[in-house]
Design an enzyme around this catalytic site. Sequence first.
Site, PDB file in Angstrom:
ATOM      1  N   GLY A   7       0.850  -1.183   0.000  1.00  0.00           N
ATOM      2  CA  GLY A   7       0.000   0.000   0.000  1.00  0.00           C
ATOM      3  C   GLY A   7       0.887   1.233   0.000  1.00  0.00           C
ATOM      4  O   GLY A   7       1.874   1.304   0.741  1.00  0.00           O
ATOM      5  N   GLY A  10      -1.517   7.988   0.867  1.00  0.00           N
ATOM      6  CA  GLY A  10      -1.002   9.153   1.568  1.00  0.00           C
ATOM      7  C   GLY A  10      -0.147   8.818   2.768  1.00  0.00           C
ATOM      8  O   GLY A  10       0.908   9.433   2.994  1.00  0.00           O
ATOM      9  N   GLU A 150       0.827   0.713  16.685  1.00  0.00           N
ATOM     10  CA  GLU A 150       0.582   1.893  17.510  1.00  0.00           C
ATOM     11  C   GLU A 150      -0.455   2.823  16.891  1.00  0.00           C
ATOM     12  O   GLU A 150      -1.279   3.413  17.582  1.00  0.00           O
ATOM     13  CB  GLU A 150       1.892   2.656  17.742  1.00  0.00           C
ATOM     14  CG  GLU A 150       1.742   3.924  18.567  1.00  0.00           C
ATOM     15  CD  GLU A 150       1.199   3.665  19.963  1.00  0.00           C
ATOM     16  OE1 GLU A 150       0.053   4.071  20.237  1.00  0.00           O
ATOM     17  OE2 GLU A 150       1.905   3.053  20.769  1.00  0.00           O
ATOM     18  N   VAL A 153      -5.129   3.383  16.978  1.00  0.00           N
ATOM     19  CA  VAL A 153      -6.113   4.003  17.877  1.00  0.00           C
ATOM     20  C   VAL A 153      -6.097   5.531  17.794  1.00  0.00           C
ATOM     21  O   VAL A 153      -7.131   6.156  17.601  1.00  0.00           O
ATOM     22  CB  VAL A 153      -5.891   3.542  19.333  1.00  0.00           C
ATOM     23  CG1 VAL A 153      -6.795   4.311  20.304  1.00  0.00           C
ATOM     24  CG2 VAL A 153      -6.172   2.051  19.457  1.00  0.00           C
ATOM     25  N   LYS A 225     -11.721   0.796  17.610  1.00  0.00           N
ATOM     26  CA  LYS A 225     -10.639   1.282  18.469  1.00  0.00           C
ATOM     27  C   LYS A 225     -10.884   0.878  19.921  1.00  0.00           C
ATOM     28  O   LYS A 225      -9.929   0.555  20.655  1.00  0.00           O
ATOM     29  CB  LYS A 225     -10.521   2.798  18.346  1.00  0.00           C
ATOM     30  CG  LYS A 225     -10.079   3.264  16.965  1.00  0.00           C
ATOM     31  CD  LYS A 225     -10.127   4.775  16.838  1.00  0.00           C
ATOM     32  CE  LYS A 225      -9.661   5.215  15.457  1.00  0.00           C
ATOM     33  NZ  LYS A 225      -9.750   6.687  15.286  1.00  0.00           N
TER      34      LYS A 225
END
EC number: 1.1.1.3
Length: 346
Positions: A7, A10, A150, A153, A225
Amino acid sequence: MKVAFIGFGGVGQALAEILQDKKESLKLQYGLEPTVVAVSDVMKGSVYDPDGLDISTLLDAVREKGRVDAYPNAQEYDWNSLETIEKSNADMIVEVTFTDVQTGQPAIDHCVAAFKNGKSVVTTNKGPVALKLDELQALADENECFFGFEGTVMSGTPALRLPRTTLMGNDIYEVVGILNGTTNYIITEMEKGLSFDQALKQAQEFGYAEADPTSDIEGYDVRYKTAILSHYVMGQKVSALDIPCQGIADLTGEMVQEALSEGKRWKLLARIKKTEEGIEAQVAPEKIDITHPLAGVQGATNAILYECDLSGPIMLTGAGAGLKETGFSLLIDMIHAYQVNPKIRV
């Protein structure tokens, strides 16, 4: 560290820029010298060179021609994502594909392939972590790989690393958070007098909200999340679909203004609490007192409050989105992987 991007939208491009801009400081401060050897993107094509790709040339190819395979004189150009994971000499896979959060695919398959081939993974995709954390972590451990997530969330704000490292020794008995910048922005603008529809349109114009904002305004993004926090921070696996979830679609301007007149504010909150019966988790708009630590969090900012038995309440706030911020979350994991995983340092 040899790096392959699976991928290259952005976020992937933002990380590549960071690796280029921070090249000298990463080497000086951490001994880390990442080399990008491959990129595979379902829309932009693929490119591989075992000796490394020049990041500036790679970014120019994407931005000028929209294709990573416009990169000149590489060794391979036609590998799909799984071939790139399996055949490249990368030891770190940066998994940043467009993934269905409800199924976790294709990110789950990418993680599995990486671990089975002895390659570590860092990702910002919520699906694999919310749905298959135990299985993926076990596979990573079995193959002596690092699994970093990391950014799943609060993007570059370390909502997972802080409670597991800095707050060690505490019993964290409740976690409450504003985990979606889009909805917090909408509520903030409604407090200024805009209607829900006006605030949503403005959020879309500023790039905070997608063209289809359903996942944000219905609370689904926060629900996944919440599942990650419950499992990783609180130690209790909870299915995301079992978490009661209510978004802000029914919040009206009148409700927002009435709350302000009462000295309160509406916030879309994730709430996870330890009880004698186990973990209670929910996502819902709550009217909280203006003196509550989370009440002052405005705009597209995220925040999370850890209720701890020893240190007391600890609040962490920062950007919950943004390309550079999310790219930074991947860098956090890459540095940590380099420090703790001997295979990467060979």
